[in-house]
Design a protein around this motif. Structure first.
Motif, PDB file in Angstrom:
ATOM      1  N   PRO A 203       0.543  -1.054  -0.855  1.00 53.22           N
ATOM      2  CA  PRO A 203      -0.011  -0.013  -0.071  1.00 53.22           C
ATOM      3  C   PRO A 203       0.525   1.526   0.099  1.00 53.22           C
ATOM      4  O   PRO A 203       0.006   2.314  -1.084  1.00 53.22           O
ATOM      5  CB  PRO A 203      -0.638  -0.585   1.539  1.00 53.22           C
ATOM      6  CG  PRO A 203      -1.084  -1.781   1.828  1.00 53.22           C
ATOM      7  CD  PRO A 203       0.339  -2.304   0.856  1.00 53.22           C
ATOM      8  N   GLU A 204       1.766   1.153   1.049  1.00 58.12           N
ATOM      9  CA  GLU A 204       2.227   2.791   0.531  1.00 58.12           C
ATOM     10  C   GLU A 204       3.894   3.005  -0.424  1.00 58.12           C
ATOM     11  O   GLU A 204       4.030   3.991  -0.651  1.00 58.12           O
ATOM     12  CB  GLU A 204       3.542   2.403   1.683  1.00 58.12           C
ATOM     13  CG  GLU A 204       4.859   1.522   1.947  1.00 58.12           C
ATOM     14  CD  GLU A 204       3.534  -0.358   2.977  1.00 58.12           C
ATOM     15  OE1 GLU A 204       5.018  -0.993   3.752  1.00 58.12           O
ATOM     16  OE2 GLU A 204       2.909  -0.134   2.699  1.00 58.12           O
ATOM     17  N   THR A 205       3.859   1.339  -1.406  1.00 52.13           N
ATOM     18  CA  THR A 205       4.263   2.007  -2.426  1.00 52.13           C
ATOM     19  C   THR A 205       3.017   2.278  -3.755  1.00 52.13           C
ATOM     20  O   THR A 205       3.288   3.987  -4.716  1.00 52.13           O
ATOM     21  CB  THR A 205       4.831   0.595  -3.129  1.00 52.13           C
ATOM     22  OG1 THR A 205       5.681  -0.155  -2.078  1.00 52.13           O
ATOM     23  CG2 THR A 205       5.279   1.021  -4.912  1.00 52.13           C
ATOM     24  N   ALA A 206       2.325   1.964  -3.580  1.00 55.53           N
ATOM     25  CA  ALA A 206       0.624   2.627  -4.168  1.00 55.53           C
ATOM     26  C   ALA A 206       0.211   3.825  -4.174  1.00 55.53           C
ATOM     27  O   ALA A 206       0.501   4.662  -4.589  1.00 55.53           O
ATOM     28  CB  ALA A 206      -0.271   1.499  -4.041  1.00 55.53           C
ATOM     29  N   ALA A 207       0.391   4.226  -2.983  1.00 51.09           N
ATOM     30  CA  ALA A 207       0.638   5.278  -2.140  1.00 51.09           C
ATOM     31  C   ALA A 207       1.675   6.516  -2.990  1.00 51.09           C
ATOM     32  O   ALA A 207       1.331   7.219  -3.547  1.00 51.09           O
ATOM     33  CB  ALA A 207       0.691   6.141  -0.669  1.00 51.09           C
ATOM     34  N   GLY A 208       2.399   5.972  -4.010  1.00 53.12           N
ATOM     35  CA  GLY A 208       4.036   6.928  -3.757  1.00 53.12           C
ATOM     36  C   GLY A 208       3.588   6.948  -5.518  1.00 53.12           C
ATOM     37  O   GLY A 208       3.402   7.997  -6.147  1.00 53.12           O
ATOM     38  N   TYR A 209       2.547   6.246  -6.057  1.00 54.69           N
ATOM     39  CA  TYR A 209       2.486   6.133  -7.366  1.00 54.69           C
ATOM     40  C   TYR A 209       1.198   7.047  -7.710  1.00 54.69           C
ATOM     41  O   TYR A 209       0.638   7.972  -8.435  1.00 54.69           O
ATOM     42  CB  TYR A 209       1.808   4.780  -8.144  1.00 54.69           C
ATOM     43  CG  TYR A 209       3.313   3.862  -8.705  1.00 54.69           C
ATOM     44  CD1 TYR A 209       3.632   4.829  -9.542  1.00 54.69           C
ATOM     45  CD2 TYR A 209       3.686   3.068  -7.716  1.00 54.69           C
ATOM     46  CE1 TYR A 209       5.304   3.818  -9.881  1.00 54.69           C
ATOM     47  CE2 TYR A 209       4.904   2.213  -7.696  1.00 54.69           C
ATOM     48  CZ  TYR A 209       5.673   2.422  -8.913  1.00 54.69           C
ATOM     49  OH  TYR A 209       6.830   1.646  -9.289  1.00 54.69           O
TER      50      TYR A 209
END
Length: 324
Positions: A203-209
């Motif tokens: 999820p934290e990576t998705a937030a970056g995108y």
């Protein structure tokens, strides 16, 4: 209040949801014990861990074995299931629904089906988001894009990307497992305009995108997708959890129009729906050219999330209905 949270047993995004829900329960002052009941071997452990909780909350309701469900029913303790994948796996969730006192479903069309089947206590409860994780944040160049789609390649998503590559010159970032077979062919004819992360991301990576995209494309799953277990053909009416996550990042979204969107956001003011790919194309061009308006809409979506769509809001709603 003592709450026994029976997890889905699935990893990835499921475990993220369940950790956040357990955290929201504890933040609200309740004692929450999580338990995974995925096999018959766990039924005895389940009985041991009851210790007279005030509520048993079952997550997802997918592939739960009958002995576990029967154990819940015979316990005499108030029980609820939160159907977090409706309506796409209703072949599996409908049988589980008969064993619990309360059904909470993320989709309004699924709600209508459970009621039609005679369950007396069915409620619409979307998933929430964690605004501490999904929040506006600067990102490095690898996360930046003009147009971004996070999710797996369902047929309508493939069709839309194919259309956009033919009709526009925008660069598109795809994030999700299963896209590689399509991207190789697209990039042969689209001058390498498609970026790819061919994996499920945290999820934290998705937030970056989400934070790095000028526009997030949010296309909902179809009722007849081949991955589904939905013989009744129930078509979703409500928005997905990605809508709340991207909005919490103050990311601007274009989403296919769903009947349930206006009940959660001000359509056209906080999130922009489109009717078909031609309507999408017109709105895409307009908002790409109007940065300030795009930012104003995205900021309004985040304010809505903070006011109404966190996991803490959802737990408050759930327990308020059950009135334990």
């Amino acid at each position: 209040m003592n709450i026994l949270l029976i997890s889905s047993g699935f990893q990835g995004v499921y475990s993220f949801f369940e950790r956040r829900i357990a955290g929201a329960l504890q933040k609200a002052g309740h004692h929450c014990a999580a338990f995974q009941a995925g096999s018959m071997l766990n039924v005895f452990k389940l009985k041991q861990q009851f210790r007279q909780p005030d509520l048993i909350l079952l997550m997802a309701g997918l592939k739960v074995q009958e002995p576990v469900l029967e154990c819940i029913r015979q316990s005499g303790i108030k029980s609820a299931v939160w159907m977090t994948e409706d309506p796409y796996y209703m072949d599996w969730t409908v049988p589980a629904a008969a064993y619990v006192d309360y059904i909470f479903t993320i989709d309004e069309a699924a709600l209508e089906q459970y009621k039609a089947l005679g369950h007396p206590r069915v409620y619409h409860l979307p998933l929430g988001t964690d605004p501490a994780l999904f929040c506006p944040s600067p990102v490095s160049a690898e996360f930046e894009s003009e147009l971004c789609l996070v999710g797996v390649p369902y047929s309508n998503r493939i069709e839309m990307i194919d259309f956009l590559l033919a009709a526009t010159d925008y660069r598109i970032q795809l994030v999700g497992r299963g896209w590689s077979r399509y991207v190789q062919q697209w990039n042969l004819s689209a001058s390498g305009r498609v970026g790819l992360v061919n994996a499920w991301v945290k999820p934290e990576t998705a937030a970056g995108y989400y934070n790095g995209a000028k526009i997030v494309l949010n296309i909902h799953r179809l009722a007849d997708e081949r991955y589904n277990r939905n013989r009744m053909g129930v078509a979703a009416k409500s928005i997905n959890n990605r809508t709340f996550d991207a909005a919490a990042c103050a990311a601007f979204q274009l989403t296919d129009d769903k009947p349930g969107l206006s009940g959660q956001f001000a359509a056209g003011q906080e999130i922009i729906p489109y009717l078909d790919k031609y309507d999408f194309l017109q709105k895409l061009h307009y908002y790409m050219a109007h940065d300030q308006e795009r930012r104003h809409i995205a900021d309004a979506a985040r304010r809505r999330v903070l006011a109404a769509h966190t996991f803490e809001h959802r737990i408050q709603q759930l327990l308020g209905i059950i009135q334990v």
